[in-house]
Design an enzyme around this catalytic site. Structure first.
Site, PDB file in Angstrom:
ATOM      1  N   LYS A   9      33.665 -13.461 -14.900  1.00 36.91           N
ATOM      2  CA  LYS A   9      33.044 -14.648 -15.936  1.00 36.91           C
ATOM      3  C   LYS A   9      33.528 -14.656 -16.778  1.00 36.91           C
ATOM      4  CE  LYS A   9      29.458 -16.131 -12.358  1.00 36.91           C
ATOM      5  NZ  LYS A   9      27.761 -16.489 -12.581  1.00 36.91           N
ATOM      6  N   LYS A  49      35.179 -16.152  -8.760  1.00 34.25           N
ATOM      7  CA  LYS A  49      34.891 -15.638  -9.780  1.00 34.25           C
ATOM      8  C   LYS A  49      35.966 -14.428  -9.833  1.00 34.25           C
ATOM      9  CE  LYS A  49      31.365 -15.712  -8.742  1.00 34.25           C
ATOM     10  NZ  LYS A  49      30.277 -16.529  -8.319  1.00 34.25           N
ATOM     11  N   VAL A  97      27.885 -23.718  -0.980  1.00 36.77           N
ATOM     12  CA  VAL A  97      28.682 -24.315  -2.606  1.00 36.77           C
ATOM     13  C   VAL A  97      29.408 -25.171  -1.456  1.00 36.77           C
ATOM     14  CG1 VAL A  97      30.281 -24.565  -4.178  1.00 36.77           C
ATOM     15  CG2 VAL A  97      28.562 -22.776  -4.057  1.00 36.77           C
ATOM     16  N   ILE A 132      28.260 -26.208 -16.290  1.00 34.81           N
ATOM     17  CA  ILE A 132      29.188 -26.585 -17.039  1.00 34.81           C
ATOM     18  C   ILE A 132      30.221 -26.822 -17.411  1.00 34.81           C
ATOM     19  CG2 ILE A 132      28.441 -25.465 -19.351  1.00 34.81           C
ATOM     20  CD1 ILE A 132      26.081 -24.343 -18.557  1.00 34.81           C
TER      21      ILE A 132
END
Ligand code: HSE
Length: 437
Positions: free
Chosen positions: A205, A105, A14, A136
């Site tokens: 999550k 998370k 990431v 999202i």
């Protein structure tokens, strides 16, 4: 043009995506912010590895402390994961007045209250869009776009790795091990992939979005978690014959005065939108009193989709910096004084339909013994399937129940598992009819 300085801690999948976006889309981003979002540092222990991106001299460092302490840094982006060093660095950054963006998370689900309290104390922003469902925009949607709604339920396919594995097994009959290896190669899986396949990543999550959706505190231990490691190709094929796809679903919904919060494999009817969400794609259904059902779909894992969410938080924070404001939107969606304790419904009390696969000796009376035990527990059988087997030995019997209470199912199945006519434990998969439309 004003300059806003950011530092990234963690140059993994990431982190590399964030560097790519900030460099390749620098003009686009600055035209949207009205300031130059500059990367002052990228810290990682490994500064030798070629990640396919070029950084200016002095940007790549090994000392993460420098990122959280340098007075010129405005935004710290934590992308190392884990719960120890990441927490220490994040708290130090906050204490030093830096805004923080994270995709962590697990940390937010376990130590969120401490981290959010620190952010409030030091009046800094904390962006965590990338922590749930990759690209999202579910965090922003719940906090802002849906702020006028009482949310009734939030359900979703929240783990890209599991969805990828289940999709590969379903469409190609790929083995579990090969599908997992592919997911790891594509950068979807966590460093410890058991977090993915045993459902804990999805639970982290779910904890975050449940807290935001209902304005409540939630303890990770209150979420029922069951992963996909017990799902066999056989069950996926039976599910197909019955008109279902198997998905790892995370569900939170208001039931009576409480909230159900659970993660488990779920059989979804073919005509339900979740059934057609494949590969590493995530999907979330939010049901609100004003909007009705909303369905969000997008890549839930991987370099660029997750980087997109990280950079969107950096852009938001940069805009706040330019407006000399922070926490305009409450960090946890509701104002602190309005965050409640809502009871989580014990798993034993949930109602669902169930798929059972028993492996039994092939002789008269077996079926009636099993259905007798289920019937005596108040579990109604809606369909039974036994394929004629040519081979000798135990045979499978597949049953689908009507709505039943989890505690009754658990008791009946425990009873059946002890019978001498059964070979091994029954496979039990919940059927979700009402998770979205
Ligand atoms: N391991 C996670 C997944 C990455 O597979 O969804 C994104 O959180």
């Amino acid at each position: 043009m004003r300059r806003i300085n950011a530092g990234i801690i963690g140059f993994g999948t990431v982190g590399t995506g964030v560097v790519k976006l900030l460099t390749e889309s620098r003009e686009l981003i600055s035209s949207r912010i009205g300031a130059d979002l500059c990367l002052k540092y990228v810290a990682d222990l490994d500064i030798k590895k070629d990640r396919g991106v070029t950084l200016d001299q002095g940007v790549l460092i090994t000392d993460a402390e420098k990122v959280v302490s340098d007075p010129e840094i405005d935004i710290v982006v934590e992308l190392i994961g884990g719960e120890t060093i990441a927490k220490k660095l994040m708290l130090k950054a906050i204490e030093n007045g830096k805004h923080v963006v994270t995709a962590n998370k697990a940390l937010l689900a376990s130590s969120g209250s401490e981290i959010f309290a620190a952010a409030r104390k030091y009046n800094v922003d904390l962006g965590f869009e990338a922590s749930v469902a990759g690209c999202i925009p579910i965090i922003k949607s719940i906090k802002e776009s849906l702020a006028a709604n009482r949310i009734h339920s939030v359900s979703g396919i929240l783990n890209g790795t599991c969805n990828y594995i289940l999709s590969k097994i379903t469409s190609e009959g790929t083995s579990f091990a090969v599908a997992l290896k592919n997911a790891q190669e594509n950068g979807y899986a966590e460093a410890d992939p058991t977090l993915d396949i045993e459902g804990f990543d999805a639970a982290h999550k779910l904890a975050i979005i449940t807290a935001l959706a209902y304005g409540m505190t939630i303890n990770l231990d209150d979420i029922y978690v069951e992963g996909i490691s017990g799902i066999a190709l056989e069950d996926i094929r039976y599910a197909e014959q019955l008109g279902y796809r198997v998905k790892l679903l995370a569900i939170s919904k208001h039931v009576g005065e409480g909230i159900e919060a659970r993660v488990h494999p779920t059989m979804i009817p073919f005509d339900n939108l979740f059934a057609s969400v494949n590969d590493s794609v995530n999907a979330i259904n939010v049901k609100g009193d004003a909007v009705g059902d909303m369905f969000f779909v997008g890549r839930g894992a991987g370099m660029m989709p997750t980087a997109s969410a990280v950079v969107s938080d950096m852009i938001d924070i940069s805009r706040n910096i330019l407006s000399c404001t922070s926490q305009r939107v409450p960090l946890l969606s509701y104002r602190d004084e309005n965050i409640k304790t809502i009871p989580v419904v014990p798993m034993d009390e949930i109602w669902s339909r169930y798929y059972f696969r028993f492996t039994v000796v092939d002789r008269p009376g077996v079926l009636s013994t099993i259905s007798g035990i289920l019937g005596n527990s108040g579990i109604s059988i809606k369909s039974v399937q036994q394929t004629e087997e040519k081979k000798e030995g135990p045979v499978p019997i597949v049953m689908v129940s009507g709505p039943a209470r989890e505690a009754d199912v658990k008791k009946a199945i425990a009873n059946i598992n002890t019978l001498s006519i059964t070979d091994g434990n029954a496979i039990v998969i919940r059927i979700g009819e009402d998770v979205s439309h």
